[in-house]
Design a protein around this motif. Structure first.
Motif, PDB file in Angstrom:
ATOM      1  N   ASP A 184       0.835  -1.207   0.000  1.00  0.00           N
ATOM      2  CA  ASP A 184       0.000   0.000   0.000  1.00  0.00           C
ATOM      3  C   ASP A 184       0.866   1.252   0.000  1.00  0.00           C
ATOM      4  O   ASP A 184       0.575   2.225  -0.714  1.00  0.00           O
ATOM      5  CB  ASP A 184      -0.924  -0.009   1.226  1.00  0.00           C
ATOM      6  N   LEU A 185       1.954   1.225   0.779  1.00  0.00           N
ATOM      7  CA  LEU A 185       2.855   2.382   0.828  1.00  0.00           C
ATOM      8  C   LEU A 185       3.567   2.582  -0.512  1.00  0.00           C
ATOM      9  O   LEU A 185       3.736   3.717  -0.970  1.00  0.00           O
ATOM     10  CB  LEU A 185       3.873   2.194   1.958  1.00  0.00           C
ATOM     11  N   VAL A 186       3.971   1.489  -1.153  1.00  0.00           N
ATOM     12  CA  VAL A 186       4.623   1.588  -2.468  1.00  0.00           C
ATOM     13  C   VAL A 186       3.655   2.128  -3.508  1.00  0.00           C
ATOM     14  O   VAL A 186       4.004   2.973  -4.350  1.00  0.00           O
ATOM     15  CB  VAL A 186       5.168   0.211  -2.907  1.00  0.00           C
ATOM     16  N   ASN A 187       2.404   1.687  -3.442  1.00  0.00           N
ATOM     17  CA  ASN A 187       1.397   2.139  -4.401  1.00  0.00           C
ATOM     18  C   ASN A 187       1.111   3.633  -4.298  1.00  0.00           C
ATOM     19  O   ASN A 187       0.560   4.234  -5.226  1.00  0.00           O
ATOM     20  CB  ASN A 187       0.092   1.355  -4.211  1.00  0.00           C
ATOM     21  N   HIS A 188       1.488   4.221  -3.175  1.00  0.00           N
ATOM     22  CA  HIS A 188       1.310   5.669  -3.005  1.00  0.00           C
ATOM     23  C   HIS A 188       2.548   6.440  -3.459  1.00  0.00           C
ATOM     24  O   HIS A 188       2.649   7.651  -3.214  1.00  0.00           O
ATOM     25  CB  HIS A 188       1.008   5.993  -1.537  1.00  0.00           C
ATOM     26  N   GLY A 189       3.480   5.752  -4.074  1.00  0.00           N
ATOM     27  CA  GLY A 189       4.659   6.411  -4.636  1.00  0.00           C
ATOM     28  C   GLY A 189       5.859   6.462  -3.720  1.00  0.00           C
ATOM     29  O   GLY A 189       6.879   7.076  -4.056  1.00  0.00           O
ATOM     30  N   ASN A 190       5.788   5.813  -2.574  1.00  0.00           N
ATOM     31  CA  ASN A 190       6.921   5.806  -1.639  1.00  0.00           C
ATOM     32  C   ASN A 190       7.975   4.784  -2.065  1.00  0.00           C
ATOM     33  O   ASN A 190       7.650   3.654  -2.411  1.00  0.00           O
ATOM     34  CB  ASN A 190       6.441   5.452  -0.224  1.00  0.00           C
ATOM     35  N   GLU A 191       9.228   5.208  -2.029  1.00  0.00           N
ATOM     36  CA  GLU A 191      10.346   4.303  -2.285  1.00  0.00           C
ATOM     37  C   GLU A 191      11.294   4.235  -1.091  1.00  0.00           C
ATOM     38  O   GLU A 191      11.959   3.216  -0.893  1.00  0.00           O
ATOM     39  CB  GLU A 191      11.112   4.728  -3.541  1.00  0.00           C
ATOM     40  N   ARG A 192      11.328   5.306  -0.302  1.00  0.00           N
ATOM     41  CA  ARG A 192      12.161   5.324   0.906  1.00  0.00           C
ATOM     42  C   ARG A 192      11.280   4.910   2.089  1.00  0.00           C
ATOM     43  O   ARG A 192      10.803   5.732   2.877  1.00  0.00           O
ATOM     44  CB  ARG A 192      12.766   6.707   1.140  1.00  0.00           C
ATOM     45  N   ILE A 193      11.039   3.607   2.174  1.00  0.00           N
ATOM     46  CA  ILE A 193      10.149   3.060   3.207  1.00  0.00           C
ATOM     47  C   ILE A 193      10.995   2.375   4.271  1.00  0.00           C
ATOM     48  O   ILE A 193      11.754   1.444   3.975  1.00  0.00           O
ATOM     49  CB  ILE A 193       9.160   2.043   2.602  1.00  0.00           C
ATOM     50  N   ALA A 194      10.863   2.812   5.491  1.00  0.00           N
ATOM     51  CA  ALA A 194      11.626   2.215   6.588  1.00  0.00           C
ATOM     52  C   ALA A 194      10.854   1.051   7.204  1.00  0.00           C
ATOM     53  O   ALA A 194       9.618   1.069   7.285  1.00  0.00           O
ATOM     54  CB  ALA A 194      11.931   3.252   7.657  1.00  0.00           C
ATOM     55  N   PHE A 195      11.584   0.045   7.631  1.00  0.00           N
ATOM     56  CA  PHE A 195      11.034  -1.084   8.379  1.00  0.00           C
ATOM     57  C   PHE A 195      11.508  -0.914   9.816  1.00  0.00           C
ATOM     58  O   PHE A 195      12.715  -0.948  10.087  1.00  0.00           O
ATOM     59  CB  PHE A 195      11.548  -2.395   7.786  1.00  0.00           C
ATOM     60  N   VAL A 196      10.581  -0.700  10.729  1.00  0.00           N
ATOM     61  CA  VAL A 196      10.937  -0.440  12.126  1.00  0.00           C
ATOM     62  C   VAL A 196      10.255  -1.491  13.012  1.00  0.00           C
ATOM     63  O   VAL A 196       9.031  -1.640  12.981  1.00  0.00           O
ATOM     64  CB  VAL A 196      10.503   0.974  12.572  1.00  0.00           C
ATOM     65  N   SER A 197      11.058  -2.213  13.792  1.00  0.00           N
ATOM     66  CA  SER A 197      10.493  -3.286  14.618  1.00  0.00           C
ATOM     67  C   SER A 197      11.334  -3.485  15.870  1.00  0.00           C
ATOM     68  O   SER A 197      12.312  -2.775  16.109  1.00  0.00           O
ATOM     69  CB  SER A 197      10.460  -4.590  13.815  1.00  0.00           C
ATOM     70  N   GLY A 198      10.960  -4.503  16.639  1.00  0.00           N
ATOM     71  CA  GLY A 198      11.815  -4.946  17.730  1.00  0.00           C
ATOM     72  C   GLY A 198      13.004  -5.697  17.147  1.00  0.00           C
ATOM     73  O   GLY A 198      13.275  -5.627  15.944  1.00  0.00           O
ATOM     74  N   SER A 199      13.698  -6.412  17.976  1.00  0.00           N
ATOM     75  CA  SER A 199      14.920  -7.100  17.558  1.00  0.00           C
ATOM     76  C   SER A 199      14.681  -8.040  16.375  1.00  0.00           C
ATOM     77  O   SER A 199      13.689  -8.772  16.327  1.00  0.00           O
ATOM     78  CB  SER A 199      15.488  -7.908  18.729  1.00  0.00           C
ATOM     79  N   LEU A 200      15.612  -8.018  15.425  1.00  0.00           N
ATOM     80  CA  LEU A 200      15.532  -8.903  14.269  1.00  0.00           C
ATOM     81  C   LEU A 200      15.915 -10.336  14.633  1.00  0.00           C
ATOM     82  O   LEU A 200      15.766 -11.244  13.803  1.00  0.00           O
ATOM     83  CB  LEU A 200      16.416  -8.391  13.135  1.00  0.00           C
ATOM     84  N   THR A 201      16.408 -10.559  15.838  1.00  0.00           N
ATOM     85  CA  THR A 201      16.668 -11.931  16.290  1.00  0.00           C
ATOM     86  C   THR A 201      15.354 -12.639  16.608  1.00  0.00           C
ATOM     87  O   THR A 201      15.323 -13.871  16.710  1.00  0.00           O
ATOM     88  CB  THR A 201      17.570 -11.949  17.540  1.00  0.00           C
ATOM     89  N   GLU A 202      14.281 -11.869  16.757  1.00  0.00           N
ATOM     90  CA  GLU A 202      12.962 -12.449  16.976  1.00  0.00           C
ATOM     91  C   GLU A 202      12.413 -12.890  15.616  1.00  0.00           C
ATOM     92  O   GLU A 202      12.302 -12.075  14.700  1.00  0.00           O
ATOM     93  CB  GLU A 202      12.023 -11.442  17.630  1.00  0.00           C
ATOM     94  N   PRO A 203      12.074 -14.158  15.439  1.00  0.00           N
ATOM     95  CA  PRO A 203      11.632 -14.656  14.128  1.00  0.00           C
ATOM     96  C   PRO A 203      10.485 -13.862  13.514  1.00  0.00           C
ATOM     97  O   PRO A 203      10.448 -13.666  12.298  1.00  0.00           O
ATOM     98  CB  PRO A 203      11.203 -16.096  14.432  1.00  0.00           C
ATOM     99  N   ILE A 204       9.547 -13.408  14.345  1.00  0.00           N
ATOM    100  CA  ILE A 204       8.404 -12.666  13.817  1.00  0.00           C
ATOM    101  C   ILE A 204       8.855 -11.425  13.049  1.00  0.00           C
ATOM    102  O   ILE A 204       8.230 -11.021  12.063  1.00  0.00           O
ATOM    103  CB  ILE A 204       7.426 -12.288  14.957  1.00  0.00           C
ATOM    104  N   ASN A 205       9.978 -10.830  13.475  1.00  0.00           N
ATOM    105  CA  ASN A 205      10.517  -9.644  12.806  1.00  0.00           C
ATOM    106  C   ASN A 205      11.535 -10.010  11.731  1.00  0.00           C
ATOM    107  O   ASN A 205      11.384  -9.656  10.561  1.00  0.00           O
ATOM    108  CB  ASN A 205      11.172  -8.701  13.824  1.00  0.00           C
ATOM    109  N   GLY A 206      12.593 -10.725  12.141  1.00  0.00           N
ATOM    110  CA  GLY A 206      13.720 -10.981  11.250  1.00  0.00           C
ATOM    111  C   GLY A 206      13.460 -11.984  10.154  1.00  0.00           C
ATOM    112  O   GLY A 206      14.110 -11.944   9.097  1.00  0.00           O
ATOM    113  N   GLU A 207      12.500 -12.895  10.363  1.00  0.00           N
ATOM    114  CA  GLU A 207      12.252 -13.940   9.370  1.00  0.00           C
ATOM    115  C   GLU A 207      10.936 -13.770   8.619  1.00  0.00           C
ATOM    116  O   GLU A 207      10.806 -14.223   7.483  1.00  0.00           O
ATOM    117  CB  GLU A 207      12.273 -15.313  10.037  1.00  0.00           C
ATOM    118  N   TYR A 208       9.939 -13.159   9.249  1.00  0.00           N
ATOM    119  CA  TYR A 208       8.610 -13.107   8.646  1.00  0.00           C
ATOM    120  C   TYR A 208       8.257 -11.703   8.143  1.00  0.00           C
ATOM    121  O   TYR A 208       8.082 -11.504   6.934  1.00  0.00           O
ATOM    122  CB  TYR A 208       7.567 -13.610   9.647  1.00  0.00           C
ATOM    123  N   ARG A 209       8.136 -10.736   9.037  1.00  0.00           N
ATOM    124  CA  ARG A 209       7.767  -9.383   8.604  1.00  0.00           C
ATOM    125  C   ARG A 209       8.807  -8.788   7.657  1.00  0.00           C
ATOM    126  O   ARG A 209       8.452  -8.168   6.648  1.00  0.00           O
ATOM    127  CB  ARG A 209       7.586  -8.475   9.827  1.00  0.00           C
TER     128      ARG A 209
END
Length: 345
Positions: A184-209
């Motif tokens: 949805d963010l890309v469809n609005h013309g955004n290319e500089r999209i940040a991914f902000v989450s908790g630790s990437l060692t957590e599978p829900i963040n680092g492996e899935y999202r």
């Protein structure tokens, strides 16, 4: 309070036992047990007499003692990483409602997202003879995995994942949900999209999202920039202090892995004079009540938090009662949605 039972004085400093109830009611301990457990095979007059004695003596059945005899305490332990976070409290509400329906008691233990404390509270719950455990932590450490196997009791993860698929879990398709938000963010013309989450060692963040985020960038020929991936805490303050770094990277949109975190980013951006959603867009992940409290209201993945907790508890009851559970790879995937509000165009 009755002071004597058949001529024997009650010690008020000690808890009343089932033997003392049976003596006062002049029935067997088995009859008292049947009354306590709601067994219908007790004459109404006898049931009334036993209940009267229980009330007079202020008797409280000892769940652990009963559990030693029946090998069941009808008690479930719930390990929660942050009791103040609305994400986990929403899950806990679903767990509690189903536990009440199936006549289980809940012992809630706050681990404060500390791996050592998680092991400590797990062992404390096991010492209380719980029949099963629901875990809401973000990561299954090797030590936790070892302790779970050693405990040999039913164990279900609610609202998170086991990337090894060894432990039963209930959650949504986090890859697909992340893809929908970022698309949805890309469809609005955004290319500089940040991914902000908790630790990437957590599978829900680092492996899935994160995988979902990368998938959408790739399908739109946007080069993945690791400098646009931010790890931080799951709280408002962590988001609030992040805006300067996001601004310095020329970010025009954010996909956030937590609602409190997203609210902090949103408010900090607006405090800096940024117009939302005209100049900056944000999508968050859990659709908790925070998404509707902030202004503007936040677009979000609609994760069914209450349902995840409720289904996890029902899953656990089936495991505890050795009922058949039809799942693929020990995982129950619930449907999610996406609701557009005022932080996206």
């Amino acid at each position: 309070m009755v002071e004597y039972i058949n001529g024997k004085k009650i010690d008020e400093n000690k808890p009343i036992t089932i033997r003392e109830v049976s003596e006062a009611a002049q029935v067997s301990m088995a009859t008292v047990s049947r009354v306590i457990n709601g067994n219908p095979n007790v004459k109404p007059a006898t049931r009334k007499k036993v209940l009267k004695v229980i009330e007079e003596l202020d008797y409280r059945p000892n769940a652990v003692a009963r559990g030693l005899a029946s090998k069941k305490t009808t008690t479930v332990g719930v390990i929660i990483p942050d009791i103040t976070n609305v994400y986990f409290s929403s899950l806990a509400l679903g767990i509690d409602d189903i536990a009440t329906m199936y006549k289980y008691n809940i012992i809630l233990a706050n681990s404060e997202s500390d791996e050592q404390k998680e092991i400590q509270v797990l062992n404390t719950l096991l010492a209380k003879q719980v029949d099963g455990i629901i875990f809401m932590g973000n990561t299954i450490t090797e030590e936790m995995r070892r302790q779970i196997k050693r405990a040999k009791i039913p164990f279900v993860i609610a609202g998170s994942v086991d990337s090894l698929e060894e432990i039963e879990s209930v959650h949504i398709d986090y890859v697909a949900a992340s893809e929908e938000a970022v698309r949805d963010l890309v469809n609005h013309g955004n290319e500089r999209i940040a991914f902000v989450s908790g630790s990437l060692t957590e599978p829900i963040n680092g492996e899935y999202r994160l995988q979902g985020y990368k998938n959408v960038l790739a399908e739109n020929n946007i080069e993945f920039d690791p400098e646009l991936v931010f790890e931080t805490g799951y709280n408002y303050h962590s988001g609030e202090i992040m805006w300067p770094a996001l601004s310095a990277m020329g970010v025009t949109a954010v996909y956030a892995g937590d609602d409190e975190l997203a609210a902090g980013i949103l408010n900090s951006a607006q405090d800096a004079g940024i117009k939302v959603p005209e100049d900056f867009e944000i999508v968050t992940s859990n659709n908790s009540k925070l998404t509707k409290i902030v202004r503007p209201k936040m677009s979000s993945i609609t994760e069914p938090l209450y349902d995840i907790g409720a289904v996890a508890m029902r899953y656990l009851t089936k495991m505890m009662n050795k009922e058949e559970v039809e799942t693929e790879n020990k995982t129950i995937i619930l449907p999610y949605g996406y609701i557009k509000r005022s932080t996206t165009k």
